[in-house]
Write an enzyme that holds these catalytic residues in place. Structure first.
Site, mmCIF file in Angstrom:
data_model
loop_
_atom_site.group_PDB
_atom_site.id
_atom_site.type_symbol
_atom_site.label_atom_id
_atom_site.label_comp_id
_atom_site.label_asym_id
_atom_site.label_seq_id
_atom_site.Cartn_x
_atom_site.Cartn_y
_atom_site.Cartn_z
ATOM 1 N N SER A 119 0.867 -1.180 0.000
ATOM 2 C CA SER A 119 0.000 0.000 0.000
ATOM 3 C C SER A 119 0.904 1.229 0.000
ATOM 4 C CB SER A 119 -0.853 0.012 1.274
ATOM 5 O OG SER A 119 -1.458 1.278 1.463
ATOM 6 N N TYR A 134 -1.465 -1.231 10.474
ATOM 7 C CA TYR A 134 -1.540 -1.364 9.016
ATOM 8 C C TYR A 134 -0.263 -0.832 8.370
ATOM 9 C CZ TYR A 134 -3.628 -1.178 4.324
ATOM 10 O OH TYR A 134 -3.903 -1.359 2.988
#
Ligand SMILES: NC(=O)c1ccc[n+]([C@@H]2O[C@H](COP(=O)([O-])OP(=O)(O)OC[C@H]3O[C@@H](n4cnc5c(N)ncnc54)[C@H](OP(=O)(O)O)[C@@H]3O)[C@@H](O)[C@H]2O)c1
Length: 230
Positions: A119, A134
């Protein structure tokens, strides 16, 4: 991603926990198999790779796409929440890559490409939306990608990462919407002025899986409409 790989000629094995959705997807594709798999479970991972080998006799690529996100301020993030994100987003891709690499090495002529879906949050903070677990998992996945590429180049296994920006999905439901709705910090911060569309990832994924990327390994390909330029 399954549709894109299939359109490029691959037989695809799709894996997740909700197997009914997978069966519907597999049914749309000319050559596909659905496997129920919780990527956090050792036996499920082994069964997934074995199923692919039994069904198709080879393994050309692995896409580590399963992921979870549990936003919240770090000061209130339980260690268990942090650990769960690492387990799915980082430990499982490592374990699956190791199983896949073992199979690829034993199969002469296989394309040998692993793609880890990281990401842009592995490259920057998630501000203004706090998400320590995350970010740590996705940054870890980029480091892991580099390291596996370095270790496995001698086996002609390429390992690369994709770093998407903002795409509507179950994960981002509530933040962005399929009709393009998003907070200004996202659309205003994206030079191309819009969210990602699922098909925006197709070319990047197929490139990394295919011989078009035959000398590309250890790379993180950012697909974010320019968000990380700012
Ligand atoms: N959407 C974005 O803007 C964005 C941006 C950057 C990166 N990403 C990354 O892209 C990947 C896909 O995310 P998405 O946006 O498509 O999210 P999503 O809609 O929530 O999809 C996540 C997928 O992972 C599967 N999954 C979750 N936990 C699993 C487990 N324990 N075992 C097996 N499968 C599991 C889910 O299927 P089941 O629930 O059926 O298991 C689902 O298919 C993730 O790695 C995410 O971090 C997304």
């Amino acid at each position: 991603m399954a549709r894109a790989a299939s359109a490029a000629g691959a037989s695809v094995v799709v894996a997740a926990r909700r197997v009914e959705r997978l069966r519907d997807l597999a049914g749309e594709l000319p050559s596909a198999t659905a496997v129920r798999c919780d990527v956090a479970v050792d036996e499920d991972r082994v069964r997934l790779i074995e199923t692919a080998l039994d069904r198709y006799g080879r393994l050309d690529g692995l896409v580590n796409n399963a992921g979870v996100s549990e936003p919240g301020p770090a000061s209130r993030e339980a260690v268990e929440t942090f650990r769960r994100q690492l387990e799915i987003n980082l430990v499982a891709p490592f374990a699956l890559a190791a199983l896949a690499a073992r199979a690829m090495r034993e199969l002469p002529g296989s394309a040998r490409s692993i793609v880890n879906v990281s990401s842009i949050m592995g490259l920057r903070s998630t501000a203004p939306m706090p998400e320590a677990g995350y970010v740590a998992s996705k940054a870890g996945l980029i480091g892991l990608t580099r390291e596996l590429a370095s270790q496995w180049g001698r086996h002609r296994i390429r390992v690369n990462a994709l770093a998407p920006g903002f795409f509507p999905s179950e994960m981002t439901d509530g933040l962005v919407s399929a009709d393009g709705g998003a907070p200004h910090w996202i659309t205003g911060g994206t030079p191309l002025g819009r969210l990602g569309r699922p098909e925006d990832l197709d070319g990047a994924l197929v490139f990394l899986l295919s011989a078009a990327a035959s000398f590309v390994t250890g790379h993180t390909l950012v697909v974010d409409g320019g968000f990380t330029t700012r």
